[in-house]
Design a protein around this motif. Structure first.
Motif, PDB file in Angstrom:
ATOM      1  N   ALA A 165       6.203 -98.330  13.843  1.00 31.19           N
ATOM      2  CA  ALA A 165       7.065 -99.520  14.180  1.00 31.19           C
ATOM      3  C   ALA A 165       6.627-100.790  14.086  1.00 31.19           C
ATOM      4  CB  ALA A 165       7.764 -99.121  15.306  1.00 31.19           C
ATOM      5  N   TRP A 166       5.389-101.014  14.840  1.00 32.53           N
ATOM      6  CA  TRP A 166       4.763-102.094  14.907  1.00 32.53           C
ATOM      7  C   TRP A 166       4.492-102.774  13.567  1.00 32.53           C
ATOM      8  CZ3 TRP A 166       4.527-106.341  17.342  1.00 32.53           C
ATOM      9  CH2 TRP A 166       3.279-107.074  17.652  1.00 32.53           C
ATOM     10  N   ASN A 167       3.926-101.948  12.648  1.00 31.11           N
ATOM     11  CA  ASN A 167       3.407-102.343  11.357  1.00 31.11           C
ATOM     12  C   ASN A 167       4.730-103.087  10.483  1.00 31.11           C
ATOM     13  OD1 ASN A 167       0.510-102.073  10.411  1.00 31.11           O
ATOM     14  ND2 ASN A 167       1.034-100.293  11.726  1.00 31.11           N
ATOM     15  N   LEU A 168       5.847-102.120  10.530  1.00 28.88           N
ATOM     16  CA  LEU A 168       6.957-102.486   9.855  1.00 28.88           C
ATOM     17  C   LEU A 168       7.597-103.736  10.529  1.00 28.88           C
ATOM     18  CD1 LEU A 168       8.809 -99.014   9.679  1.00 28.88           C
ATOM     19  CD2 LEU A 168       7.822-100.474   7.804  1.00 28.88           C
ATOM     20  N   HIS A 169       7.482-103.871  11.926  1.00 26.88           N
ATOM     21  CA  HIS A 169       8.134-105.167  12.503  1.00 26.88           C
ATOM     22  C   HIS A 169       7.355-106.225  11.985  1.00 26.88           C
ATOM     23  CE1 HIS A 169      10.038-107.339  15.890  1.00 26.88           C
ATOM     24  NE2 HIS A 169       8.779-108.094  15.915  1.00 26.88           N
ATOM     25  N   LYS A 170       6.091-106.154  12.035  1.00 24.66           N
ATOM     26  CA  LYS A 170       5.223-107.522  11.462  1.00 24.66           C
ATOM     27  C   LYS A 170       5.465-107.678   9.886  1.00 24.66           C
ATOM     28  CE  LYS A 170       1.098-105.600  12.451  1.00 24.66           C
ATOM     29  NZ  LYS A 170      -0.250-105.619  12.419  1.00 24.66           N
ATOM     30  N   ALA A 216       2.128 -94.813   6.887  1.00 22.51           N
ATOM     31  CA  ALA A 216       3.679 -94.483   6.838  1.00 22.51           C
ATOM     32  C   ALA A 216       4.674 -95.897   6.893  1.00 22.51           C
ATOM     33  CB  ALA A 216       4.094 -94.140   8.289  1.00 22.51           C
ATOM     34  N   ALA A 217       4.159 -97.027   7.310  1.00 21.80           N
ATOM     35  CA  ALA A 217       4.751 -98.324   6.965  1.00 21.80           C
ATOM     36  C   ALA A 217       4.599 -98.607   5.487  1.00 21.80           C
ATOM     37  CB  ALA A 217       4.474 -99.293   7.959  1.00 21.80           C
ATOM     38  N   GLY A 218       3.660 -98.452   4.818  1.00 18.83           N
ATOM     39  CA  GLY A 218       3.447 -98.611   3.833  1.00 18.83           C
ATOM     40  C   GLY A 218       4.112 -97.939   2.591  1.00 18.83           C
ATOM     41  N   LEU A 219       4.649 -96.606   2.994  1.00 16.50           N
ATOM     42  CA  LEU A 219       5.321 -95.967   2.228  1.00 16.50           C
ATOM     43  C   LEU A 219       6.854 -96.604   2.333  1.00 16.50           C
ATOM     44  CD1 LEU A 219       4.033 -92.483   3.009  1.00 16.50           C
ATOM     45  CD2 LEU A 219       4.109 -93.290   0.819  1.00 16.50           C
ATOM     46  N   VAL A 220       7.120 -96.803   3.527  1.00 13.85           N
ATOM     47  CA  VAL A 220       8.606 -97.415   3.945  1.00 13.85           C
ATOM     48  C   VAL A 220       8.586 -98.688   2.938  1.00 13.85           C
ATOM     49  CG1 VAL A 220      10.066 -98.197   5.694  1.00 13.85           C
ATOM     50  CG2 VAL A 220       8.781 -96.165   6.225  1.00 13.85           C
ATOM     51  N   LEU A 221       7.867 -99.282   3.034  1.00 13.24           N
ATOM     52  CA  LEU A 221       7.996-100.810   2.458  1.00 13.24           C
ATOM     53  C   LEU A 221       7.650-100.673   0.795  1.00 13.24           C
ATOM     54  CD1 LEU A 221       5.719-102.835   5.128  1.00 13.24           C
ATOM     55  CD2 LEU A 221       8.331-102.880   4.657  1.00 13.24           C
ATOM     56  N   GLY A 222       7.031 -99.791   0.386  1.00  8.64           N
ATOM     57  CA  GLY A 222       6.998 -99.414  -1.010  1.00  8.64           C
ATOM     58  C   GLY A 222       5.584-100.255  -1.509  1.00  8.64           C
ATOM     59  N   THR A 223       4.589-100.444  -0.491  1.00 10.11           N
ATOM     60  CA  THR A 223       3.427-101.201  -0.652  1.00 10.11           C
ATOM     61  C   THR A 223       2.744-100.413  -1.605  1.00 10.11           C
ATOM     62  OG1 THR A 223       3.749-102.317   1.386  1.00 10.11           O
ATOM     63  CG2 THR A 223       1.557-102.405   0.282  1.00 10.11           C
ATOM     64  N   ALA A 224       2.101-100.917  -2.732  1.00  8.53           N
ATOM     65  CA  ALA A 224       1.003-100.237  -3.631  1.00  8.53           C
ATOM     66  C   ALA A 224      -0.141-100.207  -2.732  1.00  8.53           C
ATOM     67  CB  ALA A 224       0.696-101.158  -4.517  1.00  8.53           C
TER      68      ALA A 224
END
Length: 418
Positions: free
Chosen positions: A22-27, A367-375
């Protein structure tokens, strides 16, 4: 009640796995809703919080070793950003760890393990028992061996979890993306399509509330099976690995007992003592797979006895808590971080077993990278391949994994290591 909100991501589970994600996604600018009936009260509540990438190394544990060292290196920047934002300590201590053996056989174990650690490029310093007792005078004069692990530290999960929640709330209040923490239980995921087998579009809560979201991130630990609407998750094989753990406190007026974490071995049984700055000492932890949620007297007795073998002064502590929690174990001991075949809009992050606190920064990042679609970087891609939830879908894969010494599986003997 049947209302609908629309965060970018809804996260099921407010332990360290869910909250670091959650913190990574919020940032990254996402509006996040986290759902958990009792935030931080699962496995995170019981954890001692050792950031022990060196001491946790096991024989034939190559893949997990990469995860542990990578995640441990991510703690200092995470702690720094939380501390800077909140203006207070979040429970991190950079004191080193002492690996202490009670008897000659225990010393031989640590000596052999040190060879594995050094071969992996890790720093482990053998010191004399006199030197160990100079560092920690409370150690027993009868200890048979000692190693100093300067790179292994600790964080207090009971401060980290509320600090992550506070950071999310503080940032949202200061104009950042919205953050909502709902103390409810998610009972099922929502699916698109007439037959409800399409993409996941959110979750339904136990009071009937519907939360729709662009992505649903499941971090519920062993309770994953209680989230309905996701038959594809049958491949995510979890088992409860229970651990009994004790908490004690210095009696009023008594000087500190320990400054450093002591990880010991007593007649082949692991025990550790983790001192907090407020005088608390965490003593743990057993590991059992008997599906019993309560505390087992034998385990508590073992911990009390072995802690006093290494640190006789532990007998003078006030015992304040005896607790047991189920940690989510997997067939090959590696966590599940990734997607499921044919299920869009969903990411899973669970199965961290007894490494949940140590692996929290890495798990939250991936997990945040997968949600965001980050390479992903090359290293992240390798870790994601190893932690793909689909890897245990085929029973033959599980059989192979249990025999493959490169995947982190531990033999029963190795499971007794600290």
């Amino acid at each position: 009640m049947d209302t609908s909100t629309g965060p970018d991501t809804v996260i099921v589970g407010a332990g360290v796995a869910g909250l670091t994600a959650a913190w990574n996604l919020h940032k990254a600018g996402q509006a996040v809703t986290v759902v958990d009936p009792e935030p931080g009260m699962g496995a995170s509540r019981a954890a001692a919080g050792m950031i022990a990438a060196v001491s946790e190394v096991m024989y034939q544990h190559t893949t997990m070793r990469t995860l542990m060292t990578t995640s441990a290196a991510m703690y200092p920047p995470l702690v720094a950003e939380l501390t800077d934002l909140l203006g207070h300590d979040v429970g991190f201590r950079d004191t080193p760890t002492l690996d202490i053996s009670a008897h000659p056989g225990d010393r031989d174990y640590f000596s052999a393990l040190a060879e594995v650690q050094r071969a992996a490029g890790m720093t482990v310093e053998r010191i004399t028992t006199r030197q160990a007792r100079s560092l920690e005078p409370a150690l027993s004069p009868t200890i048979s061996g000692a190693f100093l692990v300067s790179g292994d530290h600790q964080i207090n999960p009971r401060r980290l979890v509320p600090s992550l929640i506070e950071a999310l709330e503080t940032s949202a209040a200061a104009g950042g993306p919205p953050f909502i923490l709902l103390r409810r239980r998610a009972v099922e995921v929502l699916r698109a399509g007439e037959d409800a087998t399409g993409a996941v579009t959110g979750v339904r809560l136990d009071d009937g509330t519907v939360i729709t979201a662009g992505t649903t991130l499941l971090c519920p630990g062993v309770s994953l099976a209680t989230v309905g609407g996701l038959p594809e998750a049958d491949c995510v094989k979890l088992r409860p690995v229970h651990g009994d753990i004790l908490r004690a406190r210095l009696r009023p007026g008594r000087p500190p007992l320990l400054e450093r974490t002591v990880r010991g071995m007593v007649d082949g049984r692991p025990v550790y003592l983790v001192p907090r700055t407020d005088g608390e000492i965490v003593i743990g932890a057993t590991e059992r797979e008997d599906s019993f949620d309560g505390v087992v007297l034998e385990g508590a007795y073992q911990l009390l006895r072995d802690a006093q073998v290494l640190v006789p002064g532990a007998a003078d502590l006030e015992l304040t808590e005896i607790l047991a929690r189920a940690r989510p174990g997997t067939p090959d001991d590696l966590p599940y971080i990734g997607r499921l075949d044919g299920v869009d809009g969903l990411v899973i992050s669970t199965g961290y077993s007894r490494h949940g606190i140590l692996l929290a920064p890495l798990g939250g990042h991936l997990a945040a990278g997968l949600v965001l679609g980050t390479a992903p970087t090359e290293q992240d891609a390798g870790i994601l391949a190893a932690t793909d939830p689909r890897r245990t879908a085929d029973p033959a894969v599980v059989d192979s994994a249990s025999r493959d010494p490169s995947n982190g599986h531990r033999t029963p003997r190795e499971r007794t290591a600290p």
